[in-house]
Design an enzyme around this catalytic site. Structure first.
Site, PDB file in Angstrom:
ATOM      1  N   GLY A  29       0.494  -9.540   7.095  1.00  0.00           N
ATOM      2  CA  GLY A  29       0.769  -8.124   7.308  1.00  0.00           C
ATOM      3  C   GLY A  29      -0.449  -7.392   7.818  1.00  0.00           C
ATOM      4  O   GLY A  29      -1.424  -8.017   8.229  1.00  0.00           O
ATOM      5  N   ASN A  30      -0.369  -6.086   7.827  1.00  0.00           N
ATOM      6  CA  ASN A  30      -1.507  -5.276   8.270  1.00  0.00           C
ATOM      7  C   ASN A  30      -1.556  -3.991   7.461  1.00  0.00           C
ATOM      8  O   ASN A  30      -0.688  -3.739   6.629  1.00  0.00           O
ATOM      9  CB  ASN A  30      -1.412  -5.010   9.779  1.00  0.00           C
ATOM     10  CG  ASN A  30      -0.176  -4.223  10.141  1.00  0.00           C
ATOM     11  OD1 ASN A  30      -0.039  -3.059   9.779  1.00  0.00           O
ATOM     12  ND2 ASN A  30       0.746  -4.868  10.851  1.00  0.00           N
ATOM     13  N   ARG A  31      -2.602  -3.197   7.689  1.00  0.00           N
ATOM     14  CA  ARG A  31      -2.864  -2.040   6.832  1.00  0.00           C
ATOM     15  C   ARG A  31      -2.169  -0.756   7.259  1.00  0.00           C
ATOM     16  O   ARG A  31      -2.491   0.306   6.749  1.00  0.00           O
ATOM     17  CB  ARG A  31      -4.370  -1.764   6.772  1.00  0.00           C
ATOM     18  CG  ARG A  31      -5.156  -2.852   6.089  1.00  0.00           C
ATOM     19  CD  ARG A  31      -6.605  -2.413   5.923  1.00  0.00           C
ATOM     20  NE  ARG A  31      -7.438  -3.504   5.503  1.00  0.00           N
ATOM     21  CZ  ARG A  31      -7.519  -3.929   4.238  1.00  0.00           C
ATOM     22  NH1 ARG A  31      -6.817  -3.330   3.294  1.00  0.00           N
ATOM     23  NH2 ARG A  31      -8.297  -4.941   3.933  1.00  0.00           N
TER      24      ARG A  31
END
Ligand code: C5P
Length: 234
Positions: A29-31
């Protein structure tokens, strides 16, 4: 008569970060928090638009008064975006789309086994949805629906000049009408309530700066979009 600037317009906005599964319990995932995309959805709704929010993973709740299409992966977002684009006057890609996904998704939880080598994750490239949206729009019959396509770019760079040069190249490559550029550092933008952006236009008009809360930045972006739409089709 008083009319809201986006009355009668349909605006599709992607928001949040995609999650690319590795197995039933794990993902890459990412932020992205989804805050900027949600703020844009609110601004577009308040400007009178019918808003469709393509919501990847978000830390914030979607706003009231918009249609929400939940998605998880880049491939699901692609499906949703291409379908939504068919009847949209504006498409804003503010989601953080994973550039790569694991080549294989395990049906069962990947186990830790001491008698095996450390696992290696092979990645494959995801399609560039923004670019596909532009191709789809450009291939539509002339005289069809005019559509404004807006991309986002988070750029790192040593100077603002550096960042702008990169962003200009990206705008040309992607072919979208507007590119909203963030100059990011590790501590900047993701999850924060404020943002500072430059809006670049393919038409070559002057770059427009906007900064403040994500709500204020969204108002500037939606204002710019309304201006562009209302100048081409009164
Ligand atoms: O190339 P880059 O990831 O910097 O481009 C960012 C823009 O492209 C954003 O608008 C993002 O939503 C969109 N994007 C996309 N599909 C991808 C990667 C990014 O639509 N696979």
């Amino acid at each position: 008569d008083f009319q809201l600037p986006l009355a009668g317009r349909t605006v599709t906005i992607s928001a949040g970060g995609t999650r690319e599964p590795l197995d039933p319990v794990r993902f890459l995932g990412n932020r992205s928090s989804g805050k900027q995309g949600v703020a844009l959805a609110v601004a577009a709704r308040n400007a009178g638009a019918t808003v469709r929010l393509l919501a990847a993973h978000m830390d914030v709740a979607p706003p009231a008064g918009v249609e929400v299409v939940p998605v998880e992966t880049a491939l699901q977002l692609r499906e949703a975006a291409l379908a939504a684009a068919a009847d949209s006057d504006v498409v804003i890609m503010s989601a953080a789309v994973a550039d790569f996904r694991p080549a294989a998704v395990s049906d069962t939880k990947i186990k830790k086994r001491d008698d095996r080598d450390d696992p290696v994750i092979t990645l494959v490239r995801n399609p560039d949805i923004l670019h596909e949206l532009v191709e789809l729009r450009n291939s539509a019959a002339p005289g069809g629906r005019q559509q404004l396509i807006v991309g986002f770019a988070a750029e790192t760079g040593d100077s603002d000049g550096d960042v702008l040069a990169h962003a200009r190249a990206k705008l040309q490559r992607k072919g979208c009408d507007l590119l909203v550029v963030n100059h990011v550092g590790t501590d900047k933008v993701f999850g924060q309530d404020t943002n500072s952006v430059v809006i670049l236009a393919r038409s070559g008009s002057e770059p427009q700066e906007a900064s403040g809360t994500k709500t204020e930045v969204s108002a500037a972006i939606i204002g710019r979009i309304s201006g562009e739409l209302n100048s081409v089709s009164p």
